[in-house]
Motif scaffolding. Structure first.
Motif, short mmCIF file in Angstrom:
data_model
loop_
_atom_site.label_atom_id
_atom_site.label_comp_id
_atom_site.label_asym_id
_atom_site.label_seq_id
_atom_site.Cartn_x
_atom_site.Cartn_y
_atom_site.Cartn_z
N VAL A 73 92.50 -0.37 12.08
CA VAL A 73 92.25 1.07 11.97
C VAL A 73 90.74 1.33 12.02
O VAL A 73 90.26 2.16 12.81
CB VAL A 73 92.84 1.64 10.66
N THR A 76 89.25 0.09 15.62
CA THR A 76 89.60 0.97 16.75
C THR A 76 88.94 2.33 16.58
O THR A 76 88.39 2.89 17.54
CB THR A 76 91.13 1.12 16.83
N GLY A 77 89.01 2.87 15.36
CA GLY A 77 88.40 4.17 15.12
C GLY A 77 86.90 4.13 15.41
O GLY A 77 86.36 4.99 16.10
N MET A 80 86.11 3.77 19.20
CA MET A 80 86.32 5.03 19.92
C MET A 80 85.23 6.04 19.57
O MET A 80 84.73 6.75 20.44
CB MET A 80 87.70 5.62 19.56
N PHE A 81 84.88 6.08 18.30
CA PHE A 81 83.80 6.96 17.87
C PHE A 81 82.53 6.62 18.65
O PHE A 81 81.88 7.50 19.22
CB PHE A 81 83.54 6.81 16.37
N PHE A 84 82.71 7.68 22.40
CA PHE A 84 82.73 9.12 22.66
C PHE A 84 81.48 9.82 22.11
O PHE A 84 80.95 10.73 22.74
CB PHE A 84 84.01 9.74 22.12
N TYR A 85 81.02 9.41 20.96
CA TYR A 85 79.84 10.06 20.38
C TYR A 85 78.63 9.86 21.28
O TYR A 85 77.98 10.81 21.70
CB TYR A 85 79.58 9.52 18.98
N GLU A 250 64.02 17.33 19.63
CA GLU A 250 64.02 16.97 18.24
C GLU A 250 62.80 16.21 17.77
O GLU A 250 62.37 16.36 16.64
CB GLU A 250 65.27 16.13 17.97
N SER B 305 94.57 5.68 15.15
CA SER B 305 93.12 5.49 14.98
C SER B 305 92.27 5.84 16.21
O SER B 305 91.17 6.35 16.03
CB SER B 305 92.82 4.07 14.49
N PRO B 306 92.74 5.62 17.44
CA PRO B 306 91.89 6.04 18.56
C PRO B 306 91.64 7.54 18.54
O PRO B 306 90.50 7.99 18.71
CB PRO B 306 92.70 5.65 19.81
N GLY B 309 89.17 8.41 15.82
CA GLY B 309 87.81 8.06 16.21
C GLY B 309 87.22 9.08 17.16
O GLY B 309 86.07 9.50 17.02
N ILE B 310 88.02 9.51 18.13
CA ILE B 310 87.54 10.47 19.13
C ILE B 310 87.28 11.82 18.46
O ILE B 310 86.25 12.47 18.71
CB ILE B 310 88.54 10.59 20.29
N ALA B 312 86.51 12.35 15.37
CA ALA B 312 85.30 12.24 14.55
C ALA B 312 84.06 12.31 15.43
O ALA B 312 83.05 12.95 15.08
CB ALA B 312 85.31 10.93 13.76
N ALA B 313 84.11 11.67 16.61
CA ALA B 313 82.98 11.71 17.52
C ALA B 313 82.70 13.14 17.95
O ALA B 313 81.54 13.60 17.95
CB ALA B 313 83.24 10.82 18.73
N ALA B 316 81.19 15.06 15.01
CA ALA B 316 79.80 14.66 14.75
C ALA B 316 78.88 15.24 15.81
O ALA B 316 77.76 15.69 15.52
CB ALA B 316 79.69 13.14 14.72
N TRP B 317 79.35 15.27 17.02
CA TRP B 317 78.54 15.76 18.13
C TRP B 317 78.26 17.26 17.96
O TRP B 317 77.14 17.73 18.09
CB TRP B 317 79.26 15.48 19.44
N ASN B 320 75.91 17.94 15.11
CA ASN B 320 74.57 17.56 15.51
C ASN B 320 73.91 18.63 16.37
O ASN B 320 72.75 18.97 16.20
CB ASN B 320 74.70 16.26 16.29
N ARG B 321 74.69 19.18 17.30
CA ARG B 321 74.20 20.26 18.16
C ARG B 321 73.79 21.45 17.32
O ARG B 321 72.73 22.04 17.52
CB ARG B 321 75.32 20.73 19.10
N ARG B 324 70.68 21.00 15.55
CA ARG B 324 69.57 21.03 16.47
C ARG B 324 69.17 22.46 16.80
O ARG B 324 68.01 22.82 16.74
CB ARG B 324 69.96 20.30 17.75
N GLU B 328 65.76 24.69 15.83
CA GLU B 328 64.87 25.33 16.80
C GLU B 328 64.53 26.76 16.44
O GLU B 328 63.50 27.29 16.85
CB GLU B 328 65.55 25.33 18.18
#
Ligand code: HEM
Ligand code: SF4
Ligand code: SF4
Lengths: 274, 329
Positions: A73, A76-77, A80-81, A84-85, A250, B305-306, B309-310, B312-313, B316-317, B320-321, B324, B328
């Protein structure tokens, strides 16, 4: 505003906290997967691993499976993070570039005292190649592992052909993962790489080391001396044009006083202090 | 829909129906993969009928099985390479005739249970072999996928792929698969270091059922104590018989469900008391959990989990934007 170059401490930020987290999540869960994956093979009794204090469970395949799943878990998590991040952010400092293969040979030769190292980016050419190789192995492990997992819950009678593929990909990728891990450890043993080791724990490496060895990386953050200094306002560094245009806003790095000829540069490679 | 009875067949019923069509549709392996229970086979073992074949030295089911499988195991190498470091070698090649337990050369045996029912002594004969479980750990976590559950329900070990590590035996609640050392693919790899032979067990006569024939034991039993048919038909029949004899069923819930249903007038708790669990001689505990069931929730988390994960990405993205742009302003 993140300062990347901490001149007064002789340090440069190499990895953000988030990147450290990614690395260690994958590394630690990968180790658990490696160990419990080995214990999914009938080795516990045969090799007397069950007699090792604390490893009495090594022949209990179901216990190992709980741990293998738990680590999968995270693994894989995190993988993938990572993809994609950094993909969304357009960061590609670890992607292999043209000429990496031949340049790796030069670098590796120099590690053993033959010839000079070429000026390098944030990552060494062989690091970029190793990254691509490891990414491929990890992808194979994940895809085949997902098929195996699905089979265990929902489809014990799924297509035998698909299952044989998944099983053998998993087994072969497991061996490759193990070898790649050993190679990773071997790289750490080489003295010229030692300064990077603190980086993966603290996120920072020595500035003098980086200046000397990762010249091109530093050049992306500190404009080269010969660049006509003040002229254009907000000028982008032309030199490393392939680079990573996304991150400009930044990081306004302060001009470094002791090197007046160097200009503040607003283009770090992939690190953002997260 | 045909009636349950028509779809469950034993020796005599089988002799009556024409070999082709009916047999192929009830017993044969479906051409196309399908999850329909119609294509799943189950067997019924009726302990009220089995008499242990008193007039024969070897029970009919056992000798039929032995005959069908007699050429299965190739010539065993001599000497058998000594495995390292644990030196266990399991060699039945010189005891191929053994029929009182499961061996690599004997996939079914008949246990004699002397029980007492309401104070009366009674003898029950219990043919034992692989149960062909619904979600068999022996197959699902075989590290080489040499052991596989087929669409028709048969759990089959491919002897050309098996390394003989005996993981299947360790995870089988009845320790059914049996090892013959000195044969198989491990000899061609690293015989001293990995593998130790090939595992053998009942495969529900896979090749015969695919060809529309009955499993050997079912065909041979003179008392029709064993039947085979579609899963549904066998389940209905087992329920009906158990009810009629005021008896019980074994194999329906054990290890998460199996494709083998025993019906018996004597409670299985009593029968189990006569069974000392020994190698090759499984007991019949009624409380047999499928241990891997406990891992299913975590396994579902693995499948999720995949996506996690995606997601979460992405989150987070976006964060973050935002930071940012906020920075500014
Ligand atoms: C560093 C990464 C990994 C390594 C080194 C590894 C290694 C292994 C090994 C050696 C086995 C036993 C052989 C086999 O059953 O084929 C195994 C089994 C297994 N692995 Fe992995 N694995 C890794 C990652 C994963 C991941 C990410 C998943 C799930 C997404 C996974 C799922 C499984 C499952 C379910 C089994 C149990 C056996 C089965 O159900 O067939 N593995 N692993
Ligand atoms: S009885 Fe044992 S060997 Fe047979 S399918 Fe079930 S777990 Fe596998
Ligand atoms: S199941 Fe049939 S063949 Fe086997 S021992 Fe019983 S009566 Fe004989």
């Amino acid at each position: 505003m993140t300062r990347k170059i901490l001149t007064e401490k002789n340090l440069v930020v190499r990895h953000s906290a988030l990147e450290l987290l990614e690395h260690w999540a994958i590394a630690l869960s990968g180790l658990v997967l490696l160990l419990t994956g080995i214990f999914e093979l009938p080795v516990g009794k045969r090799y007397y691993i069950i007699n090792v204090p604390g490893l009495g469970w090594s022949a209990d395949f179901i216990t190992s499976l709980y741990l293998h799943y738990a680590a999968a878990v995270v693994f894989t998590g995190a993988a993938m993070f990572h993809v994609f991040y950094h993909g969304l952010r357009g960061e590609q400092g670890l992607m292999p570039r043209k000429g990496d293969a031949s340049e790796s040979v030069t670098v590796i030769k120099s590690l053993f005292g033959f010839g000079e190292e070429p000026p390098m980016h944030k990552y060494l050419p062989e690091q970029r190649l190793a990254y691509a190789g490891m990414a491929f192995i990890i992808l194979m492990l994940i895809v085949s592992g997902l098929v195996k997992t699905y089979k265990n819950i929902y489809a014990p009678d799924m297509s035998h052909a698909v299952l044989l593929w998944a099983t053998w990909i998993h087994n072969i990728a497991f061996i490759l993962f193990f070898l790649a891990f050993l190679a990773h450890m071997a790289a750490i043993l080489l003295k010229p790489n030692w300064p990077m080791v603190r980086g993966i724990f603290t996120g920072r490496v020595r500035l003098d080391y980086a200046r000397h060895r990762h010249t091109l990386w530093l050049a992306e953050m500190e404009p080269a001396p010969k660049q006509p200094a003040p002229a254009v306002e907000g000028a982008l560094p032309v030199k490393e044009a392939e680079a990573f245009a996304d991150d400009t806003e930044e990081d306004d790095l302060p001009p470094e006083l002791e090197k007046p000829e160097e200009m503040p540069k607003d283009k770090p490679e992939i690190d953002k202090g997260a | 829909m045909k009636k349950a009875k028509d779809l469950a067949i034993g020796r005599r019923a089988f002799l009556k129906i024409t070999a082709g069509a009916a047999a192929a549709s009830t017993v044969g392996l479906p051409q196309k993969a399908s999850a329909e229970t119609d294509h799943q086979l189950s067997t019924l073992i009726d302990l009220s009928l089995c008499d242990g074949c008193p007039d024969k030295k070897v029970p009919s089911c056992v000798s039929a099985c032995k005959e069908i499988n007699q050429d299965r195991i190739p010539q065993v190498t001599d000497p058998i390479p000594e495995p390292w470091p644990r030196k266990t070698i399991e060699d039945w090649s010189k005891k191929q005739d053994a029929f009182h337990r499961l061996t690599p050369y004997n996939f079914i045996y008949v246990h004699k249970a002397e029980v007492s029912v309401d104070g009366q002594p009674k003898t029950v004969f219990v043919p034992r072999r692989c149960m062909h479980c619904d979600n068999p750990a022996c197959a699902t976590i075989c590290p080489f996928s040499a052991n596989h559950k087929n669409k028709n329900g048969a759990v089959v070990i491919d002897q050309d792929l098996c390394f003989g590590g005996a993981k299947c035996r360790d995870v089988c609640p009845w320790e059914i698969p049996q090892r013959q050392s000195g044969v198989g693919i491990y000899l061609k790899v690293l015989p001293g270091l990995m593998g130790n032979g090939v595992m053998y067990k009942c495969d529900l006569c896979f090749e015969r059922t695919v060809a529309g024939q009955l499993p050997g034991c079912v065909e041979a039993c003179p008392r029709e104590a064993m039947l085979i048919g579609t899963r549904k038909a066998i389940e209905q029949m087992a329920e009906a018989r158990a009810k009629r004899m005021n008896g019980s069923i074994y194999g329906k819930t054990q290890n998460g469900g199996t494709a083998t249903l025993y019906v018996s007038p004597v409670p299985f708790e009593e029968i189990n008391k006569t069974m000392a669990r020994k190698p090759g001689q499984p007991d019949m505990k009624t409380d047999v959990k499928r241990r891997m069931k406990g891992t299913d929730p975590l396994a579902r988390a693995v499948l999720a989990s995949p996506a996690l994960g995606i997601a979460a990405a992405g989150a987070a993205w976006v964060l973050n934007r935002k930071n940012r742009t906020a920075g500014e302003e």
